[in-house]
Design an enzyme around this catalytic site. Structure first.
Site, mmCIF file in Angstrom:
data_model
loop_
_atom_site.group_PDB
_atom_site.id
_atom_site.type_symbol
_atom_site.label_atom_id
_atom_site.label_comp_id
_atom_site.label_asym_id
_atom_site.label_seq_id
_atom_site.Cartn_x
_atom_site.Cartn_y
_atom_site.Cartn_z
ATOM 1 N N HIS A 252 -41.623 -40.266 10.730
ATOM 2 C CA HIS A 252 -41.328 -39.429 9.860
ATOM 3 C C HIS A 252 -40.343 -38.332 10.621
ATOM 4 C CE1 HIS A 252 -41.255 -36.168 6.189
ATOM 5 N NE2 HIS A 252 -41.252 -35.447 7.160
ATOM 6 N N GLU A 253 -40.838 -37.642 11.798
ATOM 7 C CA GLU A 253 -40.184 -36.648 12.787
ATOM 8 C C GLU A 253 -38.877 -37.434 13.417
ATOM 9 O OE1 GLU A 253 -40.908 -33.851 12.092
ATOM 10 O OE2 GLU A 253 -42.525 -34.013 10.929
ATOM 11 N N HIS A 256 -36.115 -37.301 11.005
ATOM 12 C CA HIS A 256 -35.238 -36.059 11.302
ATOM 13 C C HIS A 256 -34.456 -35.959 12.564
ATOM 14 C CE1 HIS A 256 -37.146 -34.242 7.812
ATOM 15 N NE2 HIS A 256 -38.399 -33.994 8.261
#
Length: 336
Positions: A252-253, A256
């Site tokens: 997920h990170e 980003h």
């Protein structure tokens, strides 16, 4: 492609808050003890070339850790207003056009870089136990292997370059998931390694229940030392963080870090949301693992199985084609 800091000034209007003197001093404090560094051979498939690795083997108690801050909801420190996003997207369009105008050789080189992104993993710990943050080399390798599986078919690949261990109780226990957190800034300023295309991963025990925080790619040329992702240390595959132990917090990170927003960006059923055409409009984050969810009835069910939502790890299964395209374009514009 190097871009000047001036190009990005609009993105950080109001920017990062100043660090109070007393907080900065405490955050920068380091503890005695020799840092440990393990370097991996780039041609050896990520296998360590140092036979004297200090690898910690978990004992029988490590699977039943008591977490100081127990929070059963995914919490990510990356939040942007739609006004901020509009400015970012305007700048991105210009940056991408500049990249696309380069030679075929440059474009081909970016594809090669995307397929083998070097990873420097910083283990922040307070004691040489798993509960104290001292995760093993094998856990880190397993995390990167899982991430490569999650990014399969995207053109992105990640290869472990180095593991660094640093004992610092303040960084491990007191950090919060915010860009202007004094402990996070001190840690990154001291440890960040490599350039825009090197993924720095830091593992800590967040004080506020955050699971992860990532620097977006467009920030790199203003704040290069602040680049990278910070994740809750026990979210690795098989870790002790209930419902978040399949390694998908890292995925997920890194999404980003590659420039992809949350699928609920803007928290609205109108507008451009996450600027990806094949993710339905979604006005709220998803928590847990519901059978289905529809926060914007006119556009179809929410992306509850998407890596960029807030669902439990077991509920997350992939990125969309549009998200993969966006990650490629963002990384071309700002990282490679």
């Amino acid at each position: 492609m190097k871009l000047s800091a001036l190009t990005f000034l609009l993105l950080v209007a109001g920017g990062v808050a100043a660090i109070p003197v007393e907080d900065a001093s405490e955050a920068a404090e380091t503890e005695s003890g020799l840092d440990e560094v393990t370097t991996f051979d780039a041609d050896a498939g990520g296998v360590s070339v140092d036979s004297a690795d200090d690898i910690y083997t978990p004992d029988a108690t490590d699977g039943t850790l008591v977490i100081e801050y127990e929070n059963d909801s995914r919490a990510c420190g990356n939040t942007l207003t739609q006004s901020e996003v509009a400015t970012i997207e305007s700048q991105f369009s210009t940056a991408l056009s500049t990249f696309n105008a380069q030679s075929a050789a440059t474009l081909a080189a970016a594809a090669v870089t995307r397929a083998s992104i070097p990873v420097v993993w910083h283990v922040i710990y307070t004691t040489k136990t798993v509960a104290g943050g001292y995760i093993s080399d094998s856990v880190i390798k397993k995390s990167i292997s899982a991430m490569n599986t999650h990014f399969k078919g995207s053109g992105f690949g990640f290869k472990l370059k180095q593991i660094k261990r640093k004992k610092n109780t303040n960084w491990f226990k007191k950090m919060k998931g915010a860009a202007n957190d004094s402990y996070m800034l001190a840690m990154k300023n001291a440890l960040h390694t490599g350039g825009a295309s090197t993924l720095n991963v830091y593992t800590v025990n967040f004080a506020d229940g955050t699971l992860g925080y990532a620097a977006f790619p467009w920030d790199y040329y203003i704040y290069p030392k602040r680049d990278g992702v910070v994740i809750q240390y026990n979210t690795y595959p098989g870790g002790s963080k209930k419902n978040y132990n399949q390694g998908k917090t890292l995925t997920h990170e890194v999404g980003h870090w590659l420039g992809v927003y949350h699928v609920f960006q803007g928290n609205s059923c109108s507008g451009k949301g996450d600027y990806v055409d094949d993710t339905p409009e979604q006005s709220t984050a998803t928590f847990g693992c519901p059978a289905s969810k529809n926060s914007c009835s006119q556009s179809g069910n929410d992306s509850i199985h998407n890596y960029m939502d807030y669902s439990y790890d077991k509920c997350m299964t992939g990125f969309t084609k549009g998200q993969k395209t966006r990650a490629t374009q963002m990384s071309n514009a700002y990282r490679f």
